[in-house]
Design a protein around this motif. Sequence first.
Motif, PDB file in Angstrom:
ATOM      1  N   PRO A   1     -52.016   9.185  14.109  1.00 44.65           N
ATOM      2  CA  PRO A   1     -52.107   7.795  13.885  1.00 44.65           C
ATOM      3  C   PRO A   1     -51.115   7.249  13.144  1.00 44.65           C
ATOM      4  N   ASP A   2     -50.389   7.816  12.156  1.00 44.36           N
ATOM      5  CA  ASP A   2     -49.260   7.258  11.252  1.00 44.36           C
ATOM      6  C   ASP A   2     -47.773   6.985  11.979  1.00 44.36           C
ATOM      7  N   ARG A   3     -47.830   7.950  13.072  1.00 46.33           N
ATOM      8  CA  ARG A   3     -46.861   7.699  14.057  1.00 46.33           C
ATOM      9  C   ARG A   3     -47.204   6.627  14.881  1.00 46.33           C
ATOM     10  N   MET A   4     -48.420   6.519  15.352  1.00 47.72           N
ATOM     11  CA  MET A   4     -48.683   5.081  16.180  1.00 47.72           C
ATOM     12  C   MET A   4     -48.427   4.034  15.604  1.00 47.72           C
ATOM     13  N   GLU A   5     -48.596   3.845  14.103  1.00 49.48           N
ATOM     14  CA  GLU A   5     -48.363   2.610  13.213  1.00 49.48           C
ATOM     15  C   GLU A   5     -46.755   2.608  13.191  1.00 49.48           C
ATOM     16  N   ASP A   6     -46.111   3.720  13.108  1.00 51.41           N
ATOM     17  CA  ASP A   6     -44.487   3.733  13.125  1.00 51.41           C
ATOM     18  C   ASP A   6     -43.930   2.884  14.421  1.00 51.41           C
ATOM     19  N   CYS A   7     -44.644   3.146  15.643  1.00 52.37           N
ATOM     20  CA  CYS A   7     -44.359   2.854  16.869  1.00 52.37           C
ATOM     21  C   CYS A   7     -44.828   1.147  17.201  1.00 52.37           C
ATOM     22  N   ARG A   8     -45.937   0.875  16.538  1.00 50.33           N
ATOM     23  CA  ARG A   8     -46.172  -0.420  16.498  1.00 50.33           C
ATOM     24  C   ARG A   8     -45.275  -1.235  15.761  1.00 50.33           C
ATOM     25  N   ARG A   9     -44.576  -0.667  14.555  1.00 46.20           N
ATOM     26  CA  ARG A   9     -43.871  -1.581  13.805  1.00 46.20           C
ATOM     27  C   ARG A   9     -42.613  -1.523  14.328  1.00 46.20           C
ATOM     28  N   GLU A  10     -42.077  -0.503  15.068  1.00 51.19           N
ATOM     29  CA  GLU A  10     -40.739  -0.624  15.655  1.00 51.19           C
ATOM     30  C   GLU A  10     -40.657  -1.494  16.805  1.00 51.19           C
ATOM     31  N   LEU A  11     -41.582  -1.304  17.512  1.00 53.59           N
ATOM     32  CA  LEU A  11     -41.690  -2.291  18.771  1.00 53.59           C
ATOM     33  C   LEU A  11     -41.831  -3.615  18.278  1.00 53.59           C
ATOM     34  N   ALA A  12     -42.559  -4.190  17.450  1.00 53.69           N
ATOM     35  CA  ALA A  12     -42.613  -5.373  16.843  1.00 53.69           C
ATOM     36  C   ALA A  12     -41.154  -6.030  16.331  1.00 53.69           C
ATOM     37  N   ALA A  13     -40.543  -5.149  15.753  1.00 58.12           N
ATOM     38  CA  ALA A  13     -39.228  -5.531  15.327  1.00 58.12           C
ATOM     39  C   ALA A  13     -38.126  -5.895  16.444  1.00 58.12           C
ATOM     40  N   LEU A  14     -38.205  -4.649  17.326  1.00 56.13           N
ATOM     41  CA  LEU A  14     -37.441  -4.992  18.741  1.00 56.13           C
ATOM     42  C   LEU A  14     -37.561  -6.372  19.342  1.00 56.13           C
ATOM     43  N   LEU A  15     -38.896  -6.640  19.296  1.00 55.58           N
ATOM     44  CA  LEU A  15     -39.260  -8.085  19.828  1.00 55.58           C
ATOM     45  C   LEU A  15     -38.602  -9.298  19.164  1.00 55.58           C
ATOM     46  N   GLN A  16     -38.455  -9.236  17.912  1.00 52.59           N
ATOM     47  CA  GLN A  16     -37.869 -10.053  17.145  1.00 52.59           C
ATOM     48  C   GLN A  16     -36.238 -10.298  17.355  1.00 52.59           C
ATOM     49  N   GLU A  17     -35.588  -9.235  18.038  1.00 52.83           N
ATOM     50  CA  GLU A  17     -34.178  -9.276  18.067  1.00 52.83           C
ATOM     51  C   GLU A  17     -33.792 -10.217  19.216  1.00 52.83           C
ATOM     52  N   GLU A  18     -32.746 -11.129  18.830  1.00 53.25           N
ATOM     53  CA  GLU A  18     -32.307 -12.320  19.553  1.00 53.25           C
ATOM     54  C   GLU A  18     -31.709 -11.715  20.708  1.00 53.25           C
ATOM     55  N   ARG A  19     -30.863 -10.670  20.658  1.00 53.35           N
ATOM     56  CA  ARG A  19     -30.227 -10.174  21.895  1.00 53.35           C
ATOM     57  C   ARG A  19     -31.107  -9.507  23.010  1.00 53.35           C
ATOM     58  N   LEU A  20     -32.474  -9.344  22.599  1.00 52.94           N
ATOM     59  CA  LEU A  20     -33.337  -8.756  23.502  1.00 52.94           C
ATOM     60  C   LEU A  20     -34.352  -9.791  24.036  1.00 52.94           C
TER      61      LEU A  20
END
Length: 185
Positions: A97-116
């Motif tokens: 579960p704690d890794r799933m939360e990391d996973c959610r957070r990292e994906l959310a951060a990526l989707l904020q990236e202008e170049r993506l």
Amino acid sequence: MGLLSILRKLKAREKEMRILILGLDNAGKTTILKCINGEDTSEISPTLGFNIKTLEHNGFKLNIWDVGGQKSIRSYWRNYFEQTDGLVWVVDSADRPDRMEDCRRELAALLQEERLAGATLLIFANKQDLPSARTKEQIAEILKLADIQTHHWHIESCSAVTGDRLLKGMDWIVGDIADRVFMLD
Ligand code: G3D
């Protein structure tokens, strides 16, 4: 003709796509890449640097970048964002579960990236062969995929060990990129 449409035309002629495979370490990125490339998946060392594979899919040439996902090197992901047509986000569906939360957070951060901003997003809910694997609906809820308004996205359950549904996912992302990038002229 604008520079952008010239670039698109050039790209269309080459029918080339740049796809990044990302996700936490141990999600199965390297195994997926080897499997869709038809390689033996039995002997794989953890991704330290990155692998690039070029392969043909439905008449398109895919340049696929697999960058390691260990916490210490996630800050380097951004060096690979430029001109990315598609992002494949790989999830270990049986992760803690704690890794799933990391996973959610990292994906959310990526989707904020202008170049993506322009990239199509495919999520692989990997490791479905494991009994403890969450369903793709559960993964979608944990990652809050329904909230994504900024990217075309799709989730596919798969197993890199059996090869199940990997090609279905790749068909979707290549089809979506083709519609967006190559049909505009
Ligand atoms: P990474 O590139 O995302 O870091 P790897 O992940 O491709 O190196 O895979 C990490 C581990 O998960 C490997 O096991 C690999 O065999 C396993 N794995 C990948 N995909 C699947 C899957 O679909 N099902 C199952 N059961 N295991 C999978 P080891 O034991 O070599 O660390």
